[in-house]
Write a protein that holds these residues in place. Structure first.
Motif: not given
Length: 128
Positions: A69, A71-72, A74, A77-78, A81-82
């Motif tokens: 994960l 790659e989130w 970026t 918001w990613g 989420a993590l």
């Protein structure tokens, strides 16, 4: 004069953004766990805090690495989420340690053979 590189600024913000989100997630999960299961002593408070932080970091990191994960990271918001993974993984940490120590306290004064027999019995009861 050359303008400031935007890739350097973006990398700086991604790193510190993830650090901030992880810290906030850990602080929130520690607060939730310690408020829902209020510690009975200062020692239990310290154990609860340590277990929550460790399970949050190790569990969240495991999920992120296991399923790639990264790659989130970026945008914000990613990263947020993590941070949710760090939060969720911290919730069961103190409970697992508390159950373990309650079991150990219950075995006080018994021999290792008695403890192994009880564990085998519990395993057999679980299968049935």
């Amino acid at each position: 004069m050359e303008p400031v590189s935007t890739s350097g600024v973006a990398a700086f913000l991604k790193f510190y953004g993830m650090l901030i989100v992880t810290t906030l997630a850990i602080a929130m999960v520690a607060t939730v766990v310690l408020m829902m299961r209020f510690p009975r002593s200062p020692q239990e408070w310290a154990v609860g805090l340590i277990c929550t932080v460790v399970s949050s970091l190790t569990g969240g990191a495991f999920i992120i690495v296991k399923w790639g994960l990264h790659e989130w990271i970026t945008d914000i918001w990613g990263v947020i989420a993590l941070g949710g993974f760090f939060f969720v993984c911290g919730l069961p940490g103190w409970a697992i340690v508390r159950w373990t120590f309650n079991f150990i306290d219950g075995q006080e004064g018994r021999t290792i053979i008695d403890v192994v027999k009880e564990l085998k019995k519990a395993k057999d009861d679980f299968k049935n």
